[in-house]
Write an enzyme that holds these catalytic residues in place. Sequence first.
Site, mmCIF file in Angstrom:
data_model
loop_
_atom_site.group_PDB
_atom_site.id
_atom_site.type_symbol
_atom_site.label_atom_id
_atom_site.label_comp_id
_atom_site.label_asym_id
_atom_site.label_seq_id
_atom_site.Cartn_x
_atom_site.Cartn_y
_atom_site.Cartn_z
ATOM 1 N N HIS A 83 8.801 -6.729 -3.930
ATOM 2 C CA HIS A 83 8.395 -7.749 -5.004
ATOM 3 C C HIS A 83 8.902 -6.732 -6.104
ATOM 4 O O HIS A 83 8.080 -6.121 -6.784
ATOM 5 C CB HIS A 83 6.823 -7.650 -5.147
ATOM 6 C CG HIS A 83 6.074 -8.668 -4.047
ATOM 7 N ND1 HIS A 83 5.729 -10.107 -4.247
ATOM 8 C CD2 HIS A 83 5.914 -8.414 -2.665
ATOM 9 C CE1 HIS A 83 5.573 -10.541 -3.268
ATOM 10 N NE2 HIS A 83 5.423 -9.664 -2.279
ATOM 11 N N LYS A 86 7.235 -7.327 -9.471
ATOM 12 C CA LYS A 86 5.955 -6.724 -9.958
ATOM 13 C C LYS A 86 6.040 -5.270 -9.971
ATOM 14 O O LYS A 86 5.039 -4.432 -10.409
ATOM 15 C CB LYS A 86 5.104 -7.193 -8.760
ATOM 16 C CG LYS A 86 4.456 -8.559 -8.672
ATOM 17 C CD LYS A 86 3.430 -8.681 -7.424
ATOM 18 C CE LYS A 86 2.982 -10.099 -7.548
ATOM 19 N NZ LYS A 86 4.034 -10.991 -6.897
ATOM 20 N N GLU A 236 -2.974 -13.675 4.321
ATOM 21 C CA GLU A 236 -3.262 -12.466 4.044
ATOM 22 C C GLU A 236 -4.772 -12.015 3.604
ATOM 23 O O GLU A 236 -5.420 -11.880 2.545
ATOM 24 C CB GLU A 236 -2.345 -11.966 2.745
ATOM 25 C CG GLU A 236 -2.168 -10.270 2.668
ATOM 26 C CD GLU A 236 -1.373 -10.116 1.383
ATOM 27 O OE1 GLU A 236 -1.087 -8.922 1.152
ATOM 28 O OE2 GLU A 236 -0.746 -10.961 1.048
#
Length: 443
Positions: A83, A86, A236
């Site tokens: 990611h 992020k 998740e």
Amino acid sequence: MANVLPSDLRGDFVLRRASVSGCLLPPDFRAVAQGDLAIVDIEVVSGAIRALRPSDAVEVAGDAVFDMDYGMVLPTLVDMHTHLDKGHIWQRNANPDGTFGGALAAVAEDRLAHWNAEDVRTRMEFGLRCAYAQGTSVVRTHIDSLPPQETISWPVFEEVRAEWSGRVELQGACLFGIDRLIDEPGFLDVIADRVKQAGGVLGAVTYMVPGLDGLLDRIFEAAMSRGLDLDFHVDETNDPAAKSLRHIAEAALRAKFDGKIVCGHCCSLAQQDMEEADRTLDLVASAGIGVVSLPMCNMYLQDRSPGRTPRWRGVTLLHEMKARGIPVAVASDNTRDPFYAYGDLDLIEVYAQATRILHLDHPVGDWISAVSTAPAGMLGVPAPSISDGAAANLILFRGRNWSELLSRPSAPRDVIRDGFTLNDRVPDYRELDHLMTGNGAVL
């Protein structure tokens, strides 16, 4: 013949007595073995491997012959789930309690306040510099694609991909919660067209929402009509009732989907009884789905409750999947953001931690494929290899076996790209200080 790890290779050289995992060598190659490692000589000419020889062959002498003294050699590696958009926001917007909910809230706040093009580009490039310096040559990043962020981050991704071409092959997959399609059904065509334009991968976060099967059918249809592959964030959670992995496999079989499908996380599968899990795994195998586990991030997030010791490791059934022939991999996931406060996009660290968390040892076998050949296959890129004719994209270590290498994953290494020693080093965090205005986390 030099007796030290070479630090300035220049396109033409021989690495003598190098230890290489057999699964990374040509299948018909035979060499003297120490445990599960082959001892080889690697001759490089003009930046490519010209010859690979057992080290019991005739010894070669010369100024450009370096004795590895059984030091390990790997090809550059493949990080298939990251990611970058992020990354490195922890210091300005930390997770308040380390939980999944805390991470979602902190990222949403940070995105709204800070994620302009300059901010996203600076942090993405910082992450790529970390990965490149440590020996990664392929990265897939998931890109938060909730409006209006997709109009900012996807153009940045395309620019960064072009700038890094030839150093890191960069892929992008869109990321949004599948429940968005319930209230805003038209969003799917908008984002799928954006992904198609960027040469990306269609993806979503899946969980047990009303009408899940219909939503998945729409995503598969959108991908098929545009020739896109799929990459999902799946289950998740430690809730055994989360079974969207099974629904994805069923949707793939209904659609007769012939593209590539990757499912990441799949944590809840390990919380289900084995009979239920077996039924899901049979479907996953039939659908041709590959699975990537993110052991560091999920061990950090899953089963976290203040004042309570966690009871499980947060990872999925990787051994059972591999035994069925399901492609499996491990990857970095988040880096110094609210979902994971640590990490450096270093796949040697990832593999070392995965070995401990997932028990990828006794025997080690071919598990190094989980950060090399297996993710390459799932991403549709050439597999890293140490073979005649391959580019000399290598990572050289002093560690002579898996125990030495994985005991010191942060020990010095030399990264070789196209036969030349890479002089790049991981960037200093101070380079990001000008972006770090926020809640003042100091972890």
